[in-house]
Each structure stands twice: as structure tokens, then as C-alpha cells.
Design a protein around this motif. Structure first.
Motif, PDB file in Angstrom:
ATOM      1  N   THR A  48       0.821  -1.215   0.000  1.00 46.07           N
ATOM      2  CA  THR A  48       0.000   0.000   0.000  1.00 46.07           C
ATOM      3  C   THR A  48       0.850   1.258   0.000  1.00 46.07           C
ATOM      4  N   VAL A  49       2.101   1.134   0.437  1.00 48.97           N
ATOM      5  CA  VAL A  49       3.003   2.289   0.496  1.00 48.97           C
ATOM      6  C   VAL A  49       3.860   2.397  -0.763  1.00 48.97           C
ATOM      7  N   ASP A  50       4.279   1.261  -1.296  1.00 46.82           N
ATOM      8  CA  ASP A  50       5.148   1.251  -2.473  1.00 46.82           C
ATOM      9  C   ASP A  50       4.377   0.637  -3.629  1.00 46.82           C
ATOM     10  N   ASP A  51       4.030   1.448  -4.605  1.00 40.36           N
ATOM     11  CA  ASP A  51       3.208   0.971  -5.714  1.00 40.36           C
ATOM     12  C   ASP A  51       3.978   0.091  -6.698  1.00 40.36           C
ATOM     13  N   ARG A  52       5.232  -0.227  -6.390  1.00 44.79           N
ATOM     14  CA  ARG A  52       6.002  -1.164  -7.215  1.00 44.79           C
ATOM     15  C   ARG A  52       5.967  -2.576  -6.642  1.00 44.79           C
ATOM     16  N   ILE A  53       5.382  -2.735  -5.444  1.00 44.76           N
ATOM     17  CA  ILE A  53       5.314  -4.038  -4.781  1.00 44.76           C
ATOM     18  C   ILE A  53       3.914  -4.615  -4.961  1.00 44.76           C
ATOM     19  N   ALA A  54       3.841  -5.815  -5.539  1.00 44.42           N
ATOM     20  CA  ALA A  54       2.558  -6.486  -5.735  1.00 44.42           C
ATOM     21  C   ALA A  54       2.084  -7.149  -4.443  1.00 44.42           C
ATOM     22  N   SER A  55       3.004  -7.801  -3.720  1.00 43.90           N
ATOM     23  CA  SER A  55       2.617  -8.482  -2.485  1.00 43.90           C
ATOM     24  C   SER A  55       3.836  -8.753  -1.611  1.00 43.90           C
ATOM     25  N   VAL A  56       3.542  -8.990  -0.332  1.00 52.72           N
ATOM     26  CA  VAL A  56       4.558  -9.397   0.634  1.00 52.72           C
ATOM     27  C   VAL A  56       3.952 -10.527   1.456  1.00 52.72           C
ATOM     28  N   LYS A  57       4.720 -11.587   1.637  1.00 47.30           N
ATOM     29  CA  LYS A  57       4.270 -12.709   2.464  1.00 47.30           C
ATOM     30  C   LYS A  57       5.267 -12.874   3.601  1.00 47.30           C
ATOM     31  N   ILE A  58       4.788 -12.595   4.816  1.00 47.00           N
ATOM     32  CA  ILE A  58       5.606 -12.752   6.012  1.00 47.00           C
ATOM     33  C   ILE A  58       4.740 -13.502   7.024  1.00 47.00           C
ATOM     34  N   ASP A  59       5.279 -14.586   7.585  1.00 45.93           N
ATOM     35  CA  ASP A  59       4.487 -15.486   8.427  1.00 45.93           C
ATOM     36  C   ASP A  59       4.679 -15.298   9.923  1.00 45.93           C
ATOM     37  N   GLN A  60       5.490 -14.354  10.329  1.00 47.73           N
ATOM     38  CA  GLN A  60       5.707 -14.121  11.756  1.00 47.73           C
ATOM     39  C   GLN A  60       6.028 -12.653  11.991  1.00 47.73           C
ATOM     40  N   PRO A  61       5.949 -12.210  13.231  1.00 48.08           N
ATOM     41  CA  PRO A  61       6.266 -10.804  13.505  1.00 48.08           C
ATOM     42  C   PRO A  61       7.698 -10.464  13.087  1.00 48.08           C
ATOM     43  N   PRO A  62       7.910  -9.256  12.571  1.00 53.55           N
ATOM     44  CA  PRO A  62       9.251  -8.886  12.112  1.00 53.55           C
ATOM     45  C   PRO A  62      10.243  -8.773  13.266  1.00 53.55           C
ATOM     46  N   GLU A  63      11.414  -9.356  13.037  1.00 55.07           N
ATOM     47  CA  GLU A  63      12.555  -9.262  13.948  1.00 55.07           C
ATOM     48  C   GLU A  63      13.766  -9.771  13.188  1.00 55.07           C
ATOM     49  N   PRO A  64      14.970  -9.505  13.677  1.00 55.95           N
ATOM     50  CA  PRO A  64      16.151  -9.989  12.974  1.00 55.95           C
ATOM     51  C   PRO A  64      16.097 -11.500  12.753  1.00 55.95           C
ATOM     52  N   GLY A  65      16.451 -11.912  11.539  1.00 51.34           N
ATOM     53  CA  GLY A  65      16.458 -13.320  11.191  1.00 51.34           C
ATOM     54  C   GLY A  65      15.198 -13.808  10.501  1.00 51.34           C
ATOM     55  N   VAL A  66      14.113 -13.048  10.586  1.00 52.50           N
ATOM     56  CA  VAL A  66      12.855 -13.449   9.953  1.00 52.50           C
ATOM     57  C   VAL A  66      12.978 -13.278   8.444  1.00 52.50           C
ATOM     58  N   THR A  67      12.494 -14.279   7.715  1.00 49.72           N
ATOM     59  CA  THR A  67      12.503 -14.208   6.257  1.00 49.72           C
ATOM     60  C   THR A  67      11.096 -13.934   5.748  1.00 49.72           C
ATOM     61  N   PHE A  68      11.029 -13.324   4.578  1.00 46.02           N
ATOM     62  CA  PHE A  68       9.751 -13.062   3.931  1.00 46.02           C
ATOM     63  C   PHE A  68       9.960 -13.006   2.434  1.00 46.02           C
ATOM     64  N   THR A  69       8.854 -13.048   1.709  1.00 46.35           N
ATOM     65  CA  THR A  69       8.913 -12.987   0.257  1.00 46.35           C
ATOM     66  C   THR A  69       8.261 -11.699  -0.211  1.00 46.35           C
ATOM     67  N   LEU A  70       8.953 -10.970  -1.054  1.00 45.41           N
ATOM     68  CA  LEU A  70       8.445  -9.729  -1.631  1.00 45.41           C
ATOM     69  C   LEU A  70       8.311  -9.951  -3.134  1.00 45.41           C
ATOM     70  N   LYS A  71       7.121  -9.694  -3.670  1.00 44.53           N
ATOM     71  CA  LYS A  71       6.870  -9.858  -5.101  1.00 44.53           C
ATOM     72  C   LYS A  71       6.677  -8.481  -5.729  1.00 44.53           C
ATOM     73  N   PRO A  72       7.663  -8.018  -6.511  1.00 42.96           N
ATOM     74  CA  PRO A  72       7.468  -6.757  -7.234  1.00 42.96           C
ATOM     75  C   PRO A  72       6.514  -6.994  -8.414  1.00 42.96           C
ATOM     76  N   PHE A  73       5.877  -5.922  -8.897  1.00 37.54           N
ATOM     77  CA  PHE A  73       5.014  -6.057 -10.067  1.00 37.54           C
ATOM     78  C   PHE A  73       5.815  -6.524 -11.275  1.00 37.54           C
TER      79      PHE A  73
END
Length: 158
Positions: A48-73
Motif C-alpha cells: 500500500t506504500v510502495d506501488d512497485r510491490i505487488a505483495s509481501v508474504k511474512i508469516d511471523q512478527p518482524p525481527e532480525p532473522g525473519v525471512t519473507f517474500t516480496l513480489k514486485p510487479f
């Protein structure tokens, strides 16, 4: 006070860092760091903030070591890993590219009654020349708009 921004773009040897390619964007605003952090820390809402990002998938609260997937358009999904998560002042992550790594750091530093927003992108590895042209420069060009949208979101207009 009027918002101000500053950009720096340089290759290894010009900035005294170890990365092969580095870009820094700075923007000064009247908004407090805590308000900026509230929006940045909601990683799942980055589209919603960056119109170049289609989606983000993060399965746990953010903290060092947490991985997530970012899908750009434009482009394939990217695997990201949070390196620093220090509210309300510092966030950094790494994206592993083929034969290179891209590090992104967001910092919010109080300067009097204002906040200095600083975003740094670093790319390092054998294929840095290719990734800097295809990904790094594209990211760098979008930082001004991304920061403007962050400010709009903080003000509640998104």
C-alpha cells in the motif's frame, strides 16, 4: 518546515564502504520517527506504500532473522531476510540475488524538531555490475516516490 531531500549515487571507492555499488537517499521531514516507524514496521502492508510491490508474504512478527517474500510487479518473487529491526530508528534487510546480495537500510534520525529519513541500497558480489543496472538503479529511481508515499501513509491519506 518544507521537506527536503538529497541523493547520492556512487560506486565502490567513492563512499568508503565495502559494497561494490551503493546508493543513498535522504529526506528531511517534520514527522516524528515513531510515526514513520509505525508504517515501515508493517511489512505485510508495504504494497500500500510502495506501488512497485505487488505483495509481501511474512508469516511471523518482524525481527532480525525473519525471512519473507516480496513480489514486485515487475520481476520474480524475492526472498528477503531482516537483518536489523530497531524501533523506531533502524530497519535493514538483505535480498539474495544470483551471485550478489542487495542490502537495504532505512534509518530515521531526529534532527531538532524534524526527522532525517535515510535509505541506503548496497549491492555486492561478482555480478554487481549487472544487478546495479537492472535492480539497483531501478530501486534508486523509485526512492523519492516511495518516501513520498510513506509520508502520505503516515499522515493517514492512504
Amino acid at each position: 518546515m518544507k521537506n527536503r531531500f538529497k541523493r547520492n549515487y556512487f560506486y565502490k571507492g567513492h563512499d568508503h564502504t565495502d559494497a561494490d555499488w551503493h546508493f543513498t537517499f535522504e529526506y528531511q521531514t517534520e514527522l516524528p520517527a515513531a510515526s514513520l516507524w509505525e508504517v515501515l514496521a508493517q511489512i505485510d502492508k508495504w504494497p500500500t506504500v510502495d506501488d512497485r510491490i505487488a505483495s509481501v508474504k511474512i508469516d511471523q512478527p518482524p525481527e532480525p532473522g525473519v525471512t519473507f517474500t516480496l513480489k514486485p510487479f515487475k520481476g520474480p518473487p524475492l526472498k528477503m531476510k531482516i537483518l536489523r529491526f530497531d524501533p523506531p530508528h533502524l530497519y535493514s534487510d538483505v535480498c539474495h540475488l544470483f551471485m550478489a546480495e542487495m542490502y537495504t537500510t532505512h534509518s530515521f534520525t531526529p534532527v531538532g524538531k524534524e526527522t532525517l529519513i535515510k535509505v541506503s541500497i548496497e549491492i555486492d558480489g561478482p555480478l554487481t555490475p549487472i544487478w546495479s543496472r537492472t535492480v539497483g538503479e531501478n530501486q534508486a529511481r523509485g526512492l523519492c516516490d516511495q518516501t513520498e508515499r510513506l509520508l502520505i501513509a503516515v499522515r493517514g491519506d492512504i
